[in-house]
Motif scaffolding. Sequence first.
Motif, PDB file in Angstrom:
ATOM      1  N   SER A  72       0.851  -1.188   0.000  1.00 49.53           N
ATOM      2  CA  SER A  72       0.000   0.000   0.000  1.00 49.53           C
ATOM      3  C   SER A  72       0.883   1.233   0.000  1.00 49.53           C
ATOM      4  O   SER A  72       1.985   1.232   0.563  1.00 49.53           O
ATOM      5  CB  SER A  72      -0.949   0.009   1.196  1.00 49.53           C
ATOM      6  OG  SER A  72      -0.227   0.036   2.411  1.00 49.53           O
ATOM      7  N   GLY A  73       0.394   2.277  -0.648  1.00 49.31           N
ATOM      8  CA  GLY A  73       1.180   3.497  -0.737  1.00 49.31           C
ATOM      9  C   GLY A  73       0.468   4.560  -1.552  1.00 49.31           C
ATOM     10  O   GLY A  73      -0.641   4.343  -2.062  1.00 49.31           O
ATOM     11  N   ASP A  74       1.108   5.684  -1.674  1.00 53.63           N
ATOM     12  CA  ASP A  74       0.563   6.846  -2.371  1.00 53.63           C
ATOM     13  C   ASP A  74       0.589   6.608  -3.880  1.00 53.63           C
ATOM     14  O   ASP A  74       1.655   6.400  -4.462  1.00 53.63           O
ATOM     15  CB  ASP A  74       1.411   8.072  -2.011  1.00 53.63           C
ATOM     16  CG  ASP A  74       0.812   9.374  -2.495  1.00 53.63           C
ATOM     17  OD1 ASP A  74      -0.108   9.340  -3.338  1.00 53.63           O
ATOM     18  OD2 ASP A  74       1.286  10.429  -2.033  1.00 53.63           O
ATOM     19  N   LEU A  75      -0.578   6.662  -4.522  1.00 55.73           N
ATOM     20  CA  LEU A  75      -0.637   6.451  -5.965  1.00 55.73           C
ATOM     21  C   LEU A  75       0.012   7.593  -6.737  1.00 55.73           C
ATOM     22  O   LEU A  75       0.399   7.421  -7.895  1.00 55.73           O
ATOM     23  CB  LEU A  75      -2.092   6.291  -6.417  1.00 55.73           C
ATOM     24  CG  LEU A  75      -2.907   5.167  -5.775  1.00 55.73           C
ATOM     25  CD1 LEU A  75      -4.289   5.086  -6.429  1.00 55.73           C
ATOM     26  CD2 LEU A  75      -2.185   3.836  -5.877  1.00 55.73           C
ATOM     27  N   SER A  76       0.118   8.758  -6.098  1.00 57.91           N
ATOM     28  CA  SER A  76       0.733   9.912  -6.752  1.00 57.91           C
ATOM     29  C   SER A  76       2.245   9.948  -6.585  1.00 57.91           C
ATOM     30  O   SER A  76       2.931  10.765  -7.198  1.00 57.91           O
ATOM     31  CB  SER A  76       0.153  11.222  -6.182  1.00 57.91           C
ATOM     32  OG  SER A  76      -1.226  11.307  -6.422  1.00 57.91           O
ATOM     33  N   GLU A  77       2.748   9.081  -5.726  1.00 59.21           N
ATOM     34  CA  GLU A  77       4.189   9.008  -5.467  1.00 59.21           C
ATOM     35  C   GLU A  77       4.509   7.563  -5.111  1.00 59.21           C
ATOM     36  O   GLU A  77       4.659   7.212  -3.947  1.00 59.21           O
ATOM     37  CB  GLU A  77       4.565   9.964  -4.325  1.00 59.21           C
ATOM     38  CG  GLU A  77       6.051  10.252  -4.226  1.00 59.21           C
ATOM     39  CD  GLU A  77       6.335  11.398  -3.266  1.00 59.21           C
ATOM     40  OE1 GLU A  77       7.400  11.346  -2.605  1.00 59.21           O
ATOM     41  OE2 GLU A  77       5.511  12.321  -3.175  1.00 59.21           O
ATOM     42  N   LEU A  78       4.606   6.739  -6.124  1.00 60.47           N
ATOM     43  CA  LEU A  78       4.726   5.297  -5.917  1.00 60.47           C
ATOM     44  C   LEU A  78       5.965   4.957  -5.089  1.00 60.47           C
ATOM     45  O   LEU A  78       7.057   5.499  -5.337  1.00 60.47           O
ATOM     46  CB  LEU A  78       4.780   4.581  -7.267  1.00 60.47           C
ATOM     47  CG  LEU A  78       3.561   4.782  -8.183  1.00 60.47           C
ATOM     48  CD1 LEU A  78       3.733   3.997  -9.484  1.00 60.47           C
ATOM     49  CD2 LEU A  78       2.272   4.370  -7.482  1.00 60.47           C
ATOM     50  N   PRO A  79       5.826   4.067  -4.113  1.00 58.45           N
ATOM     51  CA  PRO A  79       6.927   3.759  -3.187  1.00 58.45           C
ATOM     52  C   PRO A  79       7.924   2.745  -3.758  1.00 58.45           C
ATOM     53  O   PRO A  79       8.286   1.770  -3.087  1.00 58.45           O
ATOM     54  CB  PRO A  79       6.178   3.188  -1.977  1.00 58.45           C
ATOM     55  CG  PRO A  79       4.987   2.510  -2.577  1.00 58.45           C
ATOM     56  CD  PRO A  79       4.576   3.381  -3.739  1.00 58.45           C
ATOM     57  N   PHE A  80       8.376   2.993  -4.977  1.00 59.88           N
ATOM     58  CA  PHE A  80       9.315   2.097  -5.648  1.00 59.88           C
ATOM     59  C   PHE A  80      10.357   2.917  -6.401  1.00 59.88           C
ATOM     60  O   PHE A  80      10.093   4.057  -6.821  1.00 59.88           O
ATOM     61  CB  PHE A  80       8.575   1.182  -6.643  1.00 59.88           C
ATOM     62  CG  PHE A  80       7.466   0.370  -6.039  1.00 59.88           C
ATOM     63  CD1 PHE A  80       7.743  -0.702  -5.206  1.00 59.88           C
ATOM     64  CD2 PHE A  80       6.141   0.697  -6.292  1.00 59.88           C
ATOM     65  CE1 PHE A  80       6.715  -1.440  -4.634  1.00 59.88           C
ATOM     66  CE2 PHE A  80       5.106  -0.037  -5.736  1.00 59.88           C
ATOM     67  CZ  PHE A  80       5.394  -1.109  -4.893  1.00 59.88           C
TER      68      PHE A  80
END
Length: 238
Positions: free
Chosen positions: A95-103
């Motif tokens: 799970s994470g921010d769709l506007s700032e992908l955690p990858f």
Amino acid sequence: MVREDADVETSSDDYARRFAGSAGRWFLERQSSATGELLAGFQPGMRVLDVGGGHAQLLPLTVARGFDVTVLGSDPSCAGRLAPWLDAGRCRFASGDLSELPFDSRSFDLVLSFRLLPHLHDWRRVAGELCRVARRSVVVDYPSTRSVNVLAGRLFGLKRRIEENTRPFALFAPGEIAEAFSASGFRVAAARPQFFFPMALHRLHGSALGARALEAAPRLLGLTRRLGSPVIVRADRV
């Protein structure tokens, strides 16, 4: 910046009921078939990220292809419908921010995102993030302005009466999609329009047999190819 959480609804059991019955199953079969054509060159073991994929519509295809799949949701609750695959170790969830992908950039060979772009506050930003983390290609779907969907606003009340749990959505011109990908160094390489008639019309009669019959003529005449929607596109890194 507004938090993007449109996938919370598309990951729900209520949303999944829109694809119940023979017509709904046929929608998903068509989607899987068209997507599979666009993934023909991808080999087992490739790393795949499915952004907003808590609806689990793509997992039967991507898992069967032997991809190393991660599904990203905006909230931990988006993992609910993924349980059979997660429990069997067939995919992972983050799970994470769709506007700032955690990858990290280019950390996946392929990035998918379906049922998401039309419901975002800032779709271009999210599209840019899809491209950033993709090493090779991005595949998305979108409702096209070059289709009968152009009447969607006027017919929304009727659509809601038919589908009950529908919501407003944005339409995109093919050029808009191509421009957004181009801004991130990608080029639209292939497109697969899915249906000539609105999906709400097929839901009204609820029959896969009826849906196939209605769609047969425009498909044979080439109308679906030119005016169909939703459109699935694959954009490749240039």
